[in-house]
Design a protein around this motif. Structure first.
Motif, PDB file in Angstrom:
ATOM      1  N   LYS A   1       0.754  -1.161   0.037  1.00 24.85           N
ATOM      2  CA  LYS A   1       0.130   0.082  -0.055  1.00 24.85           C
ATOM      3  C   LYS A   1       0.853   1.245   0.014  1.00 24.85           C
ATOM      4  O   LYS A   1       1.896   1.288   0.554  1.00 24.85           O
ATOM      5  CB  LYS A   1      -0.977  -0.129   1.046  1.00 24.85           C
ATOM      6  N   CYS A   2       0.244   2.237  -0.816  1.00 25.94           N
ATOM      7  CA  CYS A   2       1.266   3.333  -0.926  1.00 25.94           C
ATOM      8  C   CYS A   2       1.266   4.258   0.808  1.00 25.94           C
ATOM      9  O   CYS A   2       0.466   4.366   1.337  1.00 25.94           O
ATOM     10  CB  CYS A   2       0.687   4.342  -1.833  1.00 25.94           C
ATOM     11  N   LYS A   3       2.251   4.667   0.918  1.00 27.11           N
ATOM     12  CA  LYS A   3       2.550   5.370   2.380  1.00 27.11           C
ATOM     13  C   LYS A   3       2.308   6.899   2.250  1.00 27.11           C
ATOM     14  O   LYS A   3       2.488   7.576   3.305  1.00 27.11           O
ATOM     15  CB  LYS A   3       3.830   5.119   2.870  1.00 27.11           C
ATOM     16  N   HIS A   4       1.998   7.488   1.070  1.00 26.20           N
ATOM     17  CA  HIS A   4       1.841   8.820   0.930  1.00 26.20           C
ATOM     18  C   HIS A   4       0.553   9.387   1.499  1.00 26.20           C
ATOM     19  O   HIS A   4      -0.444   8.703   1.011  1.00 26.20           O
ATOM     20  CB  HIS A   4       1.942   9.334  -0.437  1.00 26.20           C
ATOM     21  N   ALA A   5       0.511  10.207   2.299  1.00 20.87           N
ATOM     22  CA  ALA A   5      -0.805  10.480   2.969  1.00 20.87           C
ATOM     23  C   ALA A   5      -1.919  11.044   1.943  1.00 20.87           C
ATOM     24  O   ALA A   5      -3.009  11.043   2.061  1.00 20.87           O
ATOM     25  CB  ALA A   5      -0.633  11.598   3.985  1.00 20.87           C
ATOM     26  N   LYS A   6      -1.326  11.652   0.720  1.00 22.67           N
ATOM     27  CA  LYS A   6      -2.069  12.224  -0.259  1.00 22.67           C
ATOM     28  C   LYS A   6      -2.363  11.437  -1.114  1.00 22.67           C
ATOM     29  O   LYS A   6      -2.764  11.558  -2.522  1.00 22.67           O
ATOM     30  CB  LYS A   6      -1.632  13.412  -0.846  1.00 22.67           C
ATOM     31  N   CYS A   7      -2.232  10.096  -1.012  1.00 25.37           N
ATOM     32  CA  CYS A   7      -2.485   8.875  -1.948  1.00 25.37           C
ATOM     33  C   CYS A   7      -3.265   7.786  -1.367  1.00 25.37           C
ATOM     34  O   CYS A   7      -2.930   6.587  -1.237  1.00 25.37           O
ATOM     35  CB  CYS A   7      -1.219   8.625  -2.683  1.00 25.37           C
ATOM     36  N   PRO A   8      -4.564   8.142  -0.888  1.00 23.49           N
ATOM     37  CA  PRO A   8      -5.345   7.241  -0.265  1.00 23.49           C
ATOM     38  C   PRO A   8      -6.011   6.133  -1.310  1.00 23.49           C
ATOM     39  O   PRO A   8      -6.321   5.165  -0.736  1.00 23.49           O
ATOM     40  CB  PRO A   8      -6.389   8.015   0.456  1.00 23.49           C
ATOM     41  N   GLY A   9      -5.952   6.476  -2.480  1.00 19.52           N
ATOM     42  CA  GLY A   9      -6.519   5.252  -3.279  1.00 19.52           C
ATOM     43  C   GLY A   9      -5.886   4.312  -3.767  1.00 19.52           C
ATOM     44  O   GLY A   9      -6.345   3.516  -4.211  1.00 19.52           O
ATOM     45  N   CYS A  10      -4.466   4.477  -3.402  1.00 13.32           N
ATOM     46  CA  CYS A  10      -3.584   3.381  -3.829  1.00 13.32           C
ATOM     47  C   CYS A  10      -3.541   2.436  -2.959  1.00 13.32           C
ATOM     48  O   CYS A  10      -2.755   2.473  -1.736  1.00 13.32           O
ATOM     49  CB  CYS A  10      -2.244   3.868  -4.275  1.00 13.32           C
ATOM     50  N   SER A  11      -4.317   1.176  -2.792  1.00 18.21           N
ATOM     51  CA  SER A  11      -4.366   0.270  -1.942  1.00 18.21           C
ATOM     52  C   SER A  11      -3.207  -0.732  -2.135  1.00 18.21           C
ATOM     53  O   SER A  11      -2.859  -1.712  -1.304  1.00 18.21           O
ATOM     54  CB  SER A  11      -5.663  -0.461  -2.021  1.00 18.21           C
ATOM     55  N   ARG A  12      -2.718  -0.898  -3.306  1.00 14.70           N
ATOM     56  CA  ARG A  12      -1.592  -1.987  -3.814  1.00 14.70           C
ATOM     57  C   ARG A  12      -0.684  -1.423  -4.837  1.00 14.70           C
ATOM     58  O   ARG A  12      -1.321  -0.990  -5.754  1.00 14.70           O
ATOM     59  CB  ARG A  12      -2.111  -3.318  -3.881  1.00 14.70           C
ATOM     60  N   PHE A  13       0.456  -1.742  -4.943  1.00 17.31           N
ATOM     61  CA  PHE A  13       1.290  -1.232  -6.134  1.00 17.31           C
ATOM     62  C   PHE A  13       0.947  -2.114  -7.211  1.00 17.31           C
ATOM     63  O   PHE A  13       0.790  -3.359  -7.413  1.00 17.31           O
ATOM     64  CB  PHE A  13       2.778  -1.471  -5.648  1.00 17.31           C
ATOM     65  N   HIS A  14       0.792  -1.333  -8.450  1.00 19.70           N
ATOM     66  CA  HIS A  14       0.770  -1.948  -9.696  1.00 19.70           C
ATOM     67  C   HIS A  14       1.166  -0.928 -10.751  1.00 19.70           C
ATOM     68  O   HIS A  14       1.194   0.229 -10.763  1.00 19.70           O
ATOM     69  CB  HIS A  14      -0.969  -1.977  -9.806  1.00 19.70           C
ATOM     70  N   SER A  15       1.684  -1.837 -11.664  1.00 21.40           N
ATOM     71  CA  SER A  15       2.493  -1.057 -12.855  1.00 21.40           C
ATOM     72  C   SER A  15       2.064  -1.507 -14.349  1.00 21.40           C
ATOM     73  O   SER A  15       1.621  -2.655 -14.177  1.00 21.40           O
ATOM     74  CB  SER A  15       3.986  -1.323 -12.697  1.00 21.40           C
ATOM     75  N   THR A  16       2.003  -0.615 -15.175  1.00 21.82           N
ATOM     76  CA  THR A  16       1.872  -0.856 -16.381  1.00 21.82           C
ATOM     77  C   THR A  16       3.103  -1.502 -17.295  1.00 21.82           C
ATOM     78  O   THR A  16       3.049  -1.779 -18.623  1.00 21.82           O
ATOM     79  CB  THR A  16       1.133   0.204 -17.054  1.00 21.82           C
ATOM     80  N   TYR A  17       4.169  -1.732 -16.546  1.00 23.12           N
ATOM     81  CA  TYR A  17       5.280  -2.205 -17.091  1.00 23.12           C
ATOM     82  C   TYR A  17       5.105  -3.437 -17.994  1.00 23.12           C
ATOM     83  O   TYR A  17       4.719  -4.442 -17.406  1.00 23.12           O
ATOM     84  CB  TYR A  17       6.402  -2.301 -16.210  1.00 23.12           C
ATOM     85  N   SER A  18       5.837  -3.372 -19.038  1.00 18.86           N
ATOM     86  CA  SER A  18       5.742  -4.515 -19.969  1.00 18.86           C
ATOM     87  C   SER A  18       7.198  -5.270 -20.159  1.00 18.86           C
ATOM     88  O   SER A  18       8.237  -4.398 -20.369  1.00 18.86           O
ATOM     89  CB  SER A  18       5.182  -4.408 -21.337  1.00 18.86           C
ATOM     90  N   CYS A  19       7.503  -6.412 -19.866  1.00 21.26           N
ATOM     91  CA  CYS A  19       8.685  -7.098 -20.055  1.00 21.26           C
ATOM     92  C   CYS A  19       9.303  -7.541 -21.479  1.00 21.26           C
ATOM     93  O   CYS A  19       8.154  -7.230 -22.281  1.00 21.26           O
ATOM     94  CB  CYS A  19       8.729  -8.364 -19.343  1.00 21.26           C
ATOM     95  N   ASN A  20      10.382  -7.631 -21.929  1.00 23.82           N
ATOM     96  CA  ASN A  20      10.869  -7.892 -22.907  1.00 23.82           C
ATOM     97  C   ASN A  20      10.319  -9.169 -23.587  1.00 23.82           C
ATOM     98  O   ASN A  20      10.266  -9.194 -24.849  1.00 23.82           O
ATOM     99  CB  ASN A  20      12.327  -8.012 -23.148  1.00 23.82           C
ATOM    100  N   CYS A  21       9.804  -9.985 -22.782  1.00 23.00           N
ATOM    101  CA  CYS A  21       9.366 -11.135 -23.178  1.00 23.00           C
ATOM    102  C   CYS A  21       7.712 -10.951 -23.704  1.00 23.00           C
ATOM    103  O   CYS A  21       7.187 -11.998 -24.317  1.00 23.00           O
ATOM    104  CB  CYS A  21       9.147 -12.217 -22.064  1.00 23.00           C
ATOM    105  N   GLY A  22       7.108  -9.841 -23.685  1.00 22.53           N
ATOM    106  CA  GLY A  22       5.884  -9.472 -24.239  1.00 22.53           C
ATOM    107  C   GLY A  22       4.878  -9.639 -23.338  1.00 22.53           C
ATOM    108  O   GLY A  22       3.867  -9.275 -23.634  1.00 22.53           O
ATOM    109  N   ASN A  23       5.204  -9.900 -21.970  1.00 19.64           N
ATOM    110  CA  ASN A  23       4.064 -10.136 -20.945  1.00 19.64           C
ATOM    111  C   ASN A  23       4.222  -8.989 -19.846  1.00 19.64           C
ATOM    112  O   ASN A  23       5.060  -8.423 -19.800  1.00 19.64           O
ATOM    113  CB  ASN A  23       4.321 -11.450 -20.266  1.00 19.64           C
ATOM    114  N   ALA A  24       3.140  -8.709 -19.399  1.00 17.01           N
ATOM    115  CA  ALA A  24       2.897  -7.689 -18.464  1.00 17.01           C
ATOM    116  C   ALA A  24       3.500  -8.018 -16.869  1.00 17.01           C
ATOM    117  O   ALA A  24       3.951  -9.171 -16.679  1.00 17.01           O
ATOM    118  CB  ALA A  24       1.420  -7.421 -18.090  1.00 17.01           C
ATOM    119  N   TRP A  25       3.958  -7.030 -16.236  1.00 20.99           N
ATOM    120  CA  TRP A  25       4.620  -7.007 -15.143  1.00 20.99           C
ATOM    121  C   TRP A  25       4.010  -7.894 -14.194  1.00 20.99           C
ATOM    122  O   TRP A  25       4.717  -8.837 -13.386  1.00 20.99           O
ATOM    123  CB  TRP A  25       4.517  -5.730 -14.437  1.00 20.99           C
TER     124      TRP A  25
END
Length: 325
Positions: A219-243
């Motif tokens: 969960k994001c620790k920033h006080a002004k970021c209450p909507g982020c309950s869990r880290f998630h990224s749109t990063y895609s690996c070189n293998c073509g699949n998502a993070w």
């Protein structure tokens, strides 16, 4: 800041040396707005370097980097190039070897030669037996997209070698795969690879770094970021699949052999080094997709062996398999 060059005997009054050239270049870079060149004689420059060299301790495994940087800063030229002789070069190599074997496992105290020899012997035995092969694996393809090494970054922001990688570093580990972070105050309970290079790592959709999230709950620790309950990224690996299609995998030698994955250091060396993780050879530094594309190329192998010049039987087997060199 340091490079090695062969020692030369030269007359400073009649010979233009590389030392003089280096000093002129560095002085020009610091010359200010007018860019004027402040010339320093090779005799003065060599004298300063000899002074620094004379203060180097003779003990092996000394922190040469810090020592030289301090001397150069005191001399007023922190970016000056320093040439070291073969003896000092050997001390640097010995220190690097010591650091790769001992690291932080022995605390802040420098081991004596006898203590280091005993520690190295135990390290080879223990780390050969307990070594964990760690990789960031694609769960869809089974490819080890990233091989984790000593300096690989964890979600908590600390390197793999700062975690409990073996019983020499953490004698009280709960089990062999209890690879928790050993940095004081860090709440990381298990190493989790975070993709990145250098100082850059992937960010969450909330635009904050992984280190801005709690290592356990994510969960994001920033006080002004209450909507982020869990880290998630749109990063895609070189293998073509998502993070999210990847996971950090810990395997023993036996588990890895059972899956037909490499376990031996093909280049030799490295015995007793800490936190080698999934690094087995130079190809481990490449992305898994690139390694997979270059394994068992048809024009280099036939019937399970490398083709050699004049290997007519191997060439025939290659043609029979429908491949052409």
């Amino acid at each position: 800041f340091c490079s090695c060059a062969p020692e030369q005997e030269a007359d400073p009054e009649t010979t233009t040396t590389s030392e003089q050239t280096d000093t002129e270049v560095h002085s020009q870079n610091a010359g200010g707005a007018n860019g004027s060149i402040k010339r320093t004689s090779s005799t003065t420059c060599a004298s300063r370097k000899q002074k620094i060299m004379s203060k180097l301790p003779v003990e092996s495994r000394l922190t040469v980097n810090d020592h030289l940087r301090g001397e150069l800063t005191e001399a007023g030229q922190p970016h000056e190039t320093v040439y070291i002789n073969s003896a000092a070069k050997a001390h640097v190599a010995a220190y690097l070897e010591y650091n790769r074997v001992v690291g932080d496992a022995a605390g802040s105290e420098l081991l004596s030669d006898a203590e280091y020899a005993d520690f190295r012997r135990r390290a080879i035995e223990t780390r050969t037996r307990e070594r964990l092969y760690v990789a960031w694996r694609c769960l869809r393809t089974g490819i080890d997209c990233k091989s984790v090494g000593p300096s690989s970054k964890c979600f908590c922001g600390h390197m793999y070698k700062q975690h409990a990688t073996d019983s020499l570093r953490a004698p009280n580990r709960k089990h062999d795969k209890d690879v928790h972070c050993q940095v004081s105050g860090c709440a990381c309970k298990l190493f989790e690879y975070i993709p990145g290079h250098g100082t850059w790592t992937i960010k969450c959709l909330c635009k904050h770094e992984s280190t801005d999230h709690h290592p356990a709950s994510k969960k994001c620790k920033h006080a002004k970021c209450p909507g982020c309950s869990r880290f998630h990224s749109t990063y895609s690996c070189n293998c073509g699949n998502a993070w999210e299609d990847h996971a950090t995998v810990f395997q023993t030698r036996q588990e890895r052999v059972a899956e037909g994955r490499p376990v031996d250091n093909l280049a030799g060396g490295g015995q007793g080094y800490e936190a080698l993780g999934g690094i087995t050879d130079f190809s481990s530094l490449a992305d898994g997709a690139e390694r997979a594309a270059n394994q068992q190329l048809p024009f280099t192998r036939a019937a399970g062996r490398l083709l050699q010049d004049g290997d007519e039987a191997g060439y025939a087997a290659l043609m029979a398999a429908g491949d052409t060199p």
